[in-house]
Write a protein that holds these residues in place. Structure first.
Motif, PDB file in Angstrom:
ATOM      1  N   SER A 104       0.767  -1.133  -0.010  1.00  0.00           N
ATOM      2  CA  SER A 104      -0.067  -0.062   0.006  1.00  0.00           C
ATOM      3  C   SER A 104       0.842   1.156   0.018  1.00  0.00           C
ATOM      4  O   SER A 104       1.393   1.477   0.922  1.00  0.00           O
ATOM      5  CB  SER A 104      -0.976   0.107   1.243  1.00  0.00           C
ATOM      6  OG  SER A 104      -1.715  -1.071   1.256  1.00  0.00           O
ATOM      7  N   LEU A 105       0.807   1.854  -1.228  1.00  0.00           N
ATOM      8  CA  LEU A 105       1.740   3.143  -1.125  1.00  0.00           C
ATOM      9  C   LEU A 105       0.944   4.491  -0.773  1.00  0.00           C
ATOM     10  O   LEU A 105       1.205   5.248  -0.101  1.00  0.00           O
ATOM     11  CB  LEU A 105       2.252   3.136  -2.532  1.00  0.00           C
ATOM     12  CG  LEU A 105       3.555   3.962  -2.684  1.00  0.00           C
ATOM     13  CD1 LEU A 105       4.604   3.710  -1.727  1.00  0.00           C
ATOM     14  CD2 LEU A 105       4.102   3.903  -4.071  1.00  0.00           C
ATOM     15  N   HIS A 106      -0.170   4.595  -1.755  1.00  0.00           N
ATOM     16  CA  HIS A 106      -1.142   5.573  -1.662  1.00  0.00           C
ATOM     17  C   HIS A 106      -0.724   7.337  -1.761  1.00  0.00           C
ATOM     18  O   HIS A 106      -1.319   8.086  -1.562  1.00  0.00           O
ATOM     19  CB  HIS A 106      -1.748   5.587  -0.324  1.00  0.00           C
ATOM     20  CG  HIS A 106      -2.360   4.282  -0.333  1.00  0.00           C
ATOM     21  ND1 HIS A 106      -3.162   3.351  -1.569  1.00  0.00           N
ATOM     22  CD2 HIS A 106      -2.616   3.402   0.821  1.00  0.00           C
ATOM     23  CE1 HIS A 106      -3.394   2.288  -0.870  1.00  0.00           C
ATOM     24  NE2 HIS A 106      -3.219   2.184   0.416  1.00  0.00           N
ATOM     25  N   ALA A 107       0.662   7.339  -2.128  1.00  0.00           N
ATOM     26  CA  ALA A 107       1.142   8.805  -2.465  1.00  0.00           C
ATOM     27  C   ALA A 107       2.526   8.504  -2.890  1.00  0.00           C
ATOM     28  O   ALA A 107       3.285   7.630  -2.451  1.00  0.00           O
ATOM     29  CB  ALA A 107       1.128   9.381  -0.915  1.00  0.00           C
ATOM     30  N   PRO A 108       2.959   9.779  -3.634  1.00  0.00           N
ATOM     31  CA  PRO A 108       4.430   9.495  -4.501  1.00  0.00           C
ATOM     32  C   PRO A 108       5.288  10.096  -3.576  1.00  0.00           C
ATOM     33  O   PRO A 108       6.601  10.053  -4.142  1.00  0.00           O
ATOM     34  CB  PRO A 108       4.048  10.093  -5.695  1.00  0.00           C
ATOM     35  CG  PRO A 108       2.942  11.103  -5.351  1.00  0.00           C
ATOM     36  CD  PRO A 108       2.285  10.608  -4.101  1.00  0.00           C
ATOM     37  N   GLU A 109       5.305  10.719  -2.358  1.00  0.00           N
ATOM     38  CA  GLU A 109       6.140  11.520  -1.679  1.00  0.00           C
ATOM     39  C   GLU A 109       6.078  11.380  -0.267  1.00  0.00           C
ATOM     40  O   GLU A 109       4.882  11.178   0.254  1.00  0.00           O
ATOM     41  CB  GLU A 109       6.326  12.885  -2.119  1.00  0.00           C
ATOM     42  CG  GLU A 109       4.921  13.841  -2.464  1.00  0.00           C
ATOM     43  CD  GLU A 109       4.658  14.520  -1.160  1.00  0.00           C
ATOM     44  OE1 GLU A 109       5.502  14.467  -0.297  1.00  0.00           O
ATOM     45  OE2 GLU A 109       3.453  14.964  -1.192  1.00  0.00           O
ATOM     46  N   ASP A 110       7.097  11.563   0.757  1.00  0.00           N
ATOM     47  CA  ASP A 110       7.085  11.173   2.034  1.00  0.00           C
ATOM     48  C   ASP A 110       5.890  12.177   2.731  1.00  0.00           C
ATOM     49  O   ASP A 110       5.123  11.669   3.610  1.00  0.00           O
ATOM     50  CB  ASP A 110       8.148  11.341   2.550  1.00  0.00           C
ATOM     51  CG  ASP A 110       8.973  10.102   2.511  1.00  0.00           C
ATOM     52  OD1 ASP A 110       8.514   9.111   2.735  1.00  0.00           O
ATOM     53  OD2 ASP A 110      10.151  10.011   2.052  1.00  0.00           O
ATOM     54  N   ALA A 111       5.992  13.391   2.501  1.00  0.00           N
ATOM     55  CA  ALA A 111       5.020  14.204   3.521  1.00  0.00           C
ATOM     56  C   ALA A 111       3.573  13.864   3.222  1.00  0.00           C
ATOM     57  O   ALA A 111       2.886  13.607   4.354  1.00  0.00           O
ATOM     58  CB  ALA A 111       5.120  15.826   2.913  1.00  0.00           C
ATOM     59  N   LEU A 112       3.060  13.779   2.116  1.00  0.00           N
ATOM     60  CA  LEU A 112       1.755  13.420   1.676  1.00  0.00           C
ATOM     61  C   LEU A 112       1.552  11.942   2.312  1.00  0.00           C
ATOM     62  O   LEU A 112       0.331  11.639   2.774  1.00  0.00           O
ATOM     63  CB  LEU A 112       1.396  13.534   0.441  1.00  0.00           C
ATOM     64  CG  LEU A 112      -0.076  12.868   0.056  1.00  0.00           C
ATOM     65  CD1 LEU A 112      -1.073  13.672   0.703  1.00  0.00           C
ATOM     66  CD2 LEU A 112      -0.216  13.026  -1.433  1.00  0.00           C
ATOM     67  N   ARG A 113       2.398  10.992   2.234  1.00  0.00           N
ATOM     68  CA  ARG A 113       2.229   9.610   2.628  1.00  0.00           C
ATOM     69  C   ARG A 113       2.027   9.624   4.116  1.00  0.00           C
ATOM     70  O   ARG A 113       1.241   8.780   4.612  1.00  0.00           O
ATOM     71  CB  ARG A 113       3.230   8.709   2.057  1.00  0.00           C
ATOM     72  CG  ARG A 113       2.982   7.125   2.277  1.00  0.00           C
ATOM     73  CD  ARG A 113       3.986   6.251   1.591  1.00  0.00           C
ATOM     74  NE  ARG A 113       3.566   4.952   1.754  1.00  0.00           N
ATOM     75  CZ  ARG A 113       3.754   3.954   2.401  1.00  0.00           C
ATOM     76  NH1 ARG A 113       4.835   4.381   3.356  1.00  0.00           N
ATOM     77  NH2 ARG A 113       3.484   2.692   2.526  1.00  0.00           N
ATOM     78  N   SER A 114       2.902  10.334   4.764  1.00  0.00           N
ATOM     79  CA  SER A 114       2.875  10.251   6.395  1.00  0.00           C
ATOM     80  C   SER A 114       1.610  10.850   6.734  1.00  0.00           C
ATOM     81  O   SER A 114       1.021  10.546   7.749  1.00  0.00           O
ATOM     82  CB  SER A 114       4.018  11.490   6.844  1.00  0.00           C
ATOM     83  OG  SER A 114       5.406  10.623   6.567  1.00  0.00           O
ATOM     84  N   THR A 115       1.065  11.562   5.863  1.00  0.00           N
ATOM     85  CA  THR A 115      -0.256  12.193   6.340  1.00  0.00           C
ATOM     86  C   THR A 115      -1.384  11.166   6.251  1.00  0.00           C
ATOM     87  O   THR A 115      -2.091  10.919   7.094  1.00  0.00           O
ATOM     88  CB  THR A 115      -0.623  13.520   5.570  1.00  0.00           C
ATOM     89  OG1 THR A 115       0.234  14.536   5.881  1.00  0.00           O
ATOM     90  CG2 THR A 115      -2.073  13.999   5.846  1.00  0.00           C
ATOM     91  N   LEU A 116      -1.143  10.213   5.299  1.00  0.00           N
ATOM     92  CA  LEU A 116      -2.225   9.476   4.996  1.00  0.00           C
ATOM     93  C   LEU A 116      -2.106   8.152   5.563  1.00  0.00           C
ATOM     94  O   LEU A 116      -3.138   7.339   6.056  1.00  0.00           O
ATOM     95  CB  LEU A 116      -2.154   9.082   3.305  1.00  0.00           C
ATOM     96  CG  LEU A 116      -2.684  10.140   2.574  1.00  0.00           C
ATOM     97  CD1 LEU A 116      -2.560   9.767   1.051  1.00  0.00           C
ATOM     98  CD2 LEU A 116      -4.091  10.549   2.754  1.00  0.00           C
ATOM     99  N   MET A 117      -0.624   7.923   6.159  1.00  0.00           N
ATOM    100  CA  MET A 117      -0.409   6.611   6.565  1.00  0.00           C
ATOM    101  C   MET A 117       0.874   6.910   7.513  1.00  0.00           C
ATOM    102  O   MET A 117       1.891   6.956   7.153  1.00  0.00           O
ATOM    103  CB  MET A 117       0.250   5.586   5.389  1.00  0.00           C
ATOM    104  CG  MET A 117      -0.736   5.216   4.456  1.00  0.00           C
ATOM    105  SD  MET A 117       0.205   4.175   2.885  1.00  0.00           S
ATOM    106  CE  MET A 117      -0.009   2.650   4.113  1.00  0.00           C
ATOM    107  N   PRO A 118       0.508   6.809   8.965  1.00  0.00           N
ATOM    108  CA  PRO A 118       1.554   7.327   9.919  1.00  0.00           C
ATOM    109  C   PRO A 118       2.863   6.163   9.905  1.00  0.00           C
ATOM    110  O   PRO A 118       3.768   6.878  10.401  1.00  0.00           O
ATOM    111  CB  PRO A 118       0.607   7.274  11.053  1.00  0.00           C
ATOM    112  CG  PRO A 118      -0.789   7.453  10.698  1.00  0.00           C
ATOM    113  CD  PRO A 118      -0.917   7.014   9.449  1.00  0.00           C
TER     114      PRO A 118
END
Length: 235
Positions: A104-118
């Protein structure tokens, strides 16, 4: 795992399933299908939980369903879905079990992925993708990266371009998942034309991509939704 789009986290974690309990679920479905002259021939480990945080039980279960005396299922018919528990992706590669891996990736960069997936704060995206590449190289199995499309959050042309750049050169594919909305999360599905544009943009970058076939929206079948409804009914 605390994902911002998922119903599984609304009531928190209870406990891990044992290998025997997982096998019991498969036997239950196998018995249901027997009357229709069918049987369980494919399997995905996912849903309300993180398989690689229950590593020993999951691997024991995989051995059980593969055992010819139990179900004799091919490892190649089994997919394990993970939010990206990096050390255990490497452990799984070392097991020598050619199960398919879905990340499960759900974002292409860390800042957004951290928001979606802690969990990204512990296992950053680049480490997750590196582990996925290592898994594909070791097992010769194509890794699938799951990407939930959320209206106005991660569905722009820029996001598609960044995702293509991130995965270029991997034995990998992308499975786009238009979000199955969870009322409490206030996140919406993009319009059909935006979903199609995202898919086409990835394809133009020579990324293997599919859009998940629509199933379960009408019965609250996204991760955690049935459990959430059951707990609310019992409250």
């Amino acid at each position: 795992m605390g994902c911002a789009f998922c119903a599984s986290t609304l009531h928190g974690r209870a406990r891990d399933l044992t290998a025997a309990e997982m096998l019991g679920e498969v036997f239950f479905i196998e018995e249901k299908l027997r009357g229709e002259d069918q049987h369980v021939d494919t399997m995905v480990l996912m849903g309300s939980g993180e398989p690689l945080m229950n590593y020993e039980n999951v691997v024991a279960f995989l051995h059980l369903v593969h055992d010819p005396a139990i179900l004799g299922m091919s490892y190649r018919s089994i997919t394990l879905s993970t939010s990206g528990i990096v050390p255990n992706i490497y452990r799984l590669a070392d097991e020598g079990l050619p199960v398919s891996l879905s990340i499960s990736l759900h974002a292409p960069e860390d800042a957004l992925r951290s928001t979606l997936m802690p969990i990204n704060k512990k296992y950053p995206m680049q480490d997750v993708v590196a582990a996925g590449k290592a898994y594909g190289d070791r097992t010769k199995r194509r890794v699938t990266y799951e990407y939930i499309l959320i209206d106005g959050v991660n569905d722009s042309d820029r996001h598609a371009d960044e995702l293509a750049q991130l995965l270029r050169g991997q034995l990998a594919s992308v499975n786009l998942i238009p979000i199955n909305p969870v009322v409490e999360r206030h996140l919406l599905r993009p319009p059909a034309e935006r979903i199609a544009a995202f898919e086409q943009r990835l394809a133009a970058h020579h990324i293997a991509v599919t859009v998940r076939r629509e199933m379960g929206t009408d019965i609250n079948a996204a991760c955690g939704q049935l459990r959430n409804r059951h707990l609310e009914q019992d409250a």
